[in-house]
Design a protein around this motif. Structure first.
Motif, PDB file in Angstrom:
ATOM      1  N   THR A  72      -4.149   2.577  -0.938  1.00 24.74           N
ATOM      2  CA  THR A  72      -3.483   3.780  -0.429  1.00 24.74           C
ATOM      3  C   THR A  72      -4.079   4.202   0.906  1.00 24.74           C
ATOM      4  OG1 THR A  72      -3.156   4.525  -2.728  1.00 24.74           O
ATOM      5  CG2 THR A  72      -2.860   6.160  -0.979  1.00 24.74           C
ATOM      6  N   SER A 110      -4.209   1.514  -9.741  1.00 22.85           N
ATOM      7  CA  SER A 110      -4.019   2.322  -8.530  1.00 22.85           C
ATOM      8  C   SER A 110      -3.889   1.386  -7.339  1.00 22.85           C
ATOM      9  CB  SER A 110      -5.212   3.265  -8.318  1.00 22.85           C
ATOM     10  OG  SER A 110      -5.305   4.196  -9.373  1.00 22.85           O
ATOM     11  N   ALA A 139       0.834  -1.196   0.000  1.00 18.82           N
ATOM     12  CA  ALA A 139       0.000   0.000   0.000  1.00 18.82           C
ATOM     13  C   ALA A 139       0.870   1.247   0.000  1.00 18.82           C
ATOM     14  CB  ALA A 139      -0.919  -0.002   1.213  1.00 18.82           C
ATOM     15  N   LYS A 140       0.351   2.301  -0.624  1.00 19.93           N
ATOM     16  CA  LYS A 140       1.052   3.578  -0.623  1.00 19.93           C
ATOM     17  C   LYS A 140       0.686   4.333   0.647  1.00 19.93           C
ATOM     18  CE  LYS A 140       1.334   6.053  -4.323  1.00 19.93           C
ATOM     19  NZ  LYS A 140       0.941   6.844  -5.505  1.00 19.93           N
ATOM     20  N   GLY A 141       1.577   5.220   1.057  1.00 29.86           N
ATOM     21  CA  GLY A 141       1.300   6.005   2.247  1.00 29.86           C
ATOM     22  C   GLY A 141       1.602   5.225   3.512  1.00 29.86           C
TER      23      GLY A 141
END
Length: 233
Positions: free
Chosen positions: A164, A161, A47-49
């Protein structure tokens, strides 16, 4: 004489060594943590963040009934709504602090307390908050991270995507004026009208106070000043 100095040196070394080990307790007290451990490894590829206010474990203190019961390295997971305490022995796993009203924790100079609050669907839930002022009418900050799910491209022109973490922190007000009532924190926007609505029959008086002191109740610091004065009346 030399023998006496040698004994004193050894005794001092042992005491200092024990104190050094006790600076961060190796095993948390029973009734404070969930003894199921988890890995400290963060996998950014998933995951991003980040769900952490501070990804690194920093100095923290667990306070039970106003007494420090645990000292260690800690961090706050705003997605899981959990305080994580580093296992001082393994260094690669952590415990989760139990959510209890009588347990508070200070991490990196910030105090986290457990309160009940009214959720968006009117249900009563429990969460960590940071207190921003003292007194019967409290402004609370609820740090919260949400996980936005991954989105696969529906056409060849779109990109994948990844999941996030999105921050969705908010403010709450807790009115503890009536100690006989079951008080729950209520979500609030920092606006003049929203804050004044919590001052009851002192609303007009507090409106004048805002005007005279040129307070901007959209600003956290001014809301804190406003509440500190209100709680002093």
């Amino acid at each position: 004489m030399n023998k006496i100095l040698t004994v004193i040196f050894i005794a001092t070394f042992v005491i200092n060594n024990v104190n050094g080990q006790n600076a961060y307790s190796p095993v948390p007290e029973e009734g404070i943590v969930n003894f199921v451990t988890s890995s400290t490894e963060i996998e950014p590829s998933k995951a991003k963040g980040t769900p952490y206010l501070n990804e690194e474990f920093v100095h923290g203190e667990v306070i039970v009934n106003d007494k420090v019961e645990e000292i260690g390295k800690m961090r706050y997971n705003a997605y899981r709504n959990e305080v994580e305490i580093l296992d001082n022995i393994s260094k690669d796993s952590f415990y989760s602090l139990l959510k209890r009203a009588y347990i508070k924790v200070e991490i990196g100079g910030k105090m986290y307390s457990i309160y009940t609050y009214v959720d968006n669907d009117e249900s009563i839930k429990t969460s960590y908050f940071t207190n921003l002022n003292e007194g019967n009418l409290k402004l609370l900050f609820k740090p919260e991270a949400l996980l936005k799910q991954a989105r696969s491209p529906s056409t060849s022109y779109e990109k994948y995507s990844p999941p996030t973490y999105v921050w969705n922190s908010s403010y709450y007000l807790l009115d503890e004026t009536d100690v006989d009532e079951e008080n729950h924190a209520v979500k609030v926007r920092l606006t003049k009208k929203s804050i004044l609505d919590f001052t009851g029959d002192r609303k007009e008086e507090m409106k004048e106070y805002v005007k005279e002191n040129k307070l901007n109740l959209r600003q956290e610091k001014d809301v804190i000043s406003f509440l500190n004065y209100y709680n002093s009346l």
